[in-house]
Design a protein around this motif. Sequence first.
Motif, PDB file in Angstrom:
ATOM      1  N   VAL A   1       0.831  -1.211   0.000  1.00  0.00           N
ATOM      2  CA  VAL A   1       0.000   0.000   0.000  1.00  0.00           C
ATOM      3  C   VAL A   1       0.863   1.258   0.000  1.00  0.00           C
ATOM      4  N   GLY A   2       1.868   1.278   0.870  1.00  0.00           N
ATOM      5  CA  GLY A   2       2.748   2.449   0.936  1.00  0.00           C
ATOM      6  C   GLY A   2       3.448   2.706  -0.378  1.00  0.00           C
ATOM      7  N   HIS A   3       3.858   1.641  -1.020  1.00  0.00           N
ATOM      8  CA  HIS A   3       4.523   1.742  -2.313  1.00  0.00           C
ATOM      9  C   HIS A   3       3.583   2.336  -3.355  1.00  0.00           C
ATOM     10  N   PHE A   4       2.332   1.896  -3.350  1.00  0.00           N
ATOM     11  CA  PHE A   4       1.362   2.371  -4.336  1.00  0.00           C
ATOM     12  C   PHE A   4       1.007   3.842  -4.120  1.00  0.00           C
ATOM     13  N   VAL A   5       0.761   4.229  -2.874  1.00  0.00           N
ATOM     14  CA  VAL A   5       0.409   5.626  -2.595  1.00  0.00           C
ATOM     15  C   VAL A   5       1.543   6.557  -3.022  1.00  0.00           C
ATOM     16  N   ALA A   6       2.780   6.156  -2.720  1.00  0.00           N
ATOM     17  CA  ALA A   6       3.930   6.963  -3.132  1.00  0.00           C
ATOM     18  C   ALA A   6       4.013   7.035  -4.650  1.00  0.00           C
ATOM     19  N   GLY A   7       3.682   5.927  -5.310  1.00  0.00           N
ATOM     20  CA  GLY A   7       3.707   5.908  -6.770  1.00  0.00           C
ATOM     21  C   GLY A   7       2.692   6.844  -7.392  1.00  0.00           C
ATOM     22  N   VAL A   8       1.495   6.897  -6.821  1.00  0.00           N
ATOM     23  CA  VAL A   8       0.466   7.818  -7.322  1.00  0.00           C
ATOM     24  C   VAL A   8       0.922   9.257  -7.142  1.00  0.00           C
ATOM     25  N   ARG A   9       1.469   9.555  -5.995  1.00  0.00           N
ATOM     26  CA  ARG A   9       1.920  10.920  -5.703  1.00  0.00           C
ATOM     27  C   ARG A   9       3.033  11.361  -6.662  1.00  0.00           C
ATOM     28  N   ALA A  10       3.821  10.412  -7.155  1.00  0.00           N
ATOM     29  CA  ALA A  10       4.965  10.742  -8.006  1.00  0.00           C
ATOM     30  C   ALA A  10       4.628  10.768  -9.499  1.00  0.00           C
ATOM     31  N   ARG A  11       3.392  10.423  -9.870  1.00  0.00           N
ATOM     32  CA  ARG A  11       3.054  10.393 -11.289  1.00  0.00           C
ATOM     33  C   ARG A  11       3.092  11.796 -11.897  1.00  0.00           C
ATOM     34  N   PRO A  12       3.438  11.897 -13.198  1.00  0.00           N
ATOM     35  CA  PRO A  12       3.494  13.206 -13.865  1.00  0.00           C
ATOM     36  C   PRO A  12       2.159  13.947 -13.782  1.00  0.00           C
TER      37      PRO A  12
END
Length: 216
Positions: free
Chosen positions: A74-85
């Motif tokens: 979950v933490g990995h996914f939330v960080a990934g969404v936040r980092a999207r262009p």
Amino acid sequence: METTTPPRPGLREMKKRRTHDELLRAAVRLFTSQGYERTTVDEIAEAVDVSQRTFFRYFAGKEEAALALEGITVGHFVAGVRARPAHEAPMEALRQAVLEGWSSLSEAIESIASVELYLRMYRVIESTPVLLAAHLRRSAETEEAIARVLAEREGLDVDADPRPRLAVAVFGAVMRVTERQWITGEDYSLEGMRELTSRYLDQVGPALLGGWRADT
């Protein structure tokens, strides 16, 4: 412009991380081999040759240890969404965050447990009422956090505009269906999960807007 390399963790931090991972690995192995209810904190600590007190330095209890791998995901996914262009539309940002995140997530998960063990732990969560309740509660909290990230990206008030929560609700439902299909299938690879996720996400539009009858 010079780039700075993040400082390497000290020996103390490395030892703490190693102990945490060893406790988590032992907990998952015990939960999946003999069941969540039948596993005690003492057994987990003994498997790593540490005290019960040491276990509680890293985990509040068995439930936290049982859901820890899920927490990493979950933490990995939330960080990934936040980092999207910023130019990506909300649903595309969610899609790419999960699909492009599998490689680095694989490294994080497999440093602790094999994919097969991860799947077996997911089955334990699904079949244990207390863990399933905690999992569903955490899922709701995660969806709210992601909705707020999307609202911030789009410059929206998440409490006034329903679209961020609606988008996350749809996406979360797709992921739950995908996960359940994955754990009951024969392909236990993360690449298999990635392909399954992509295929199911492709069905969101037709499922919501198209007809389902064979003659349509």
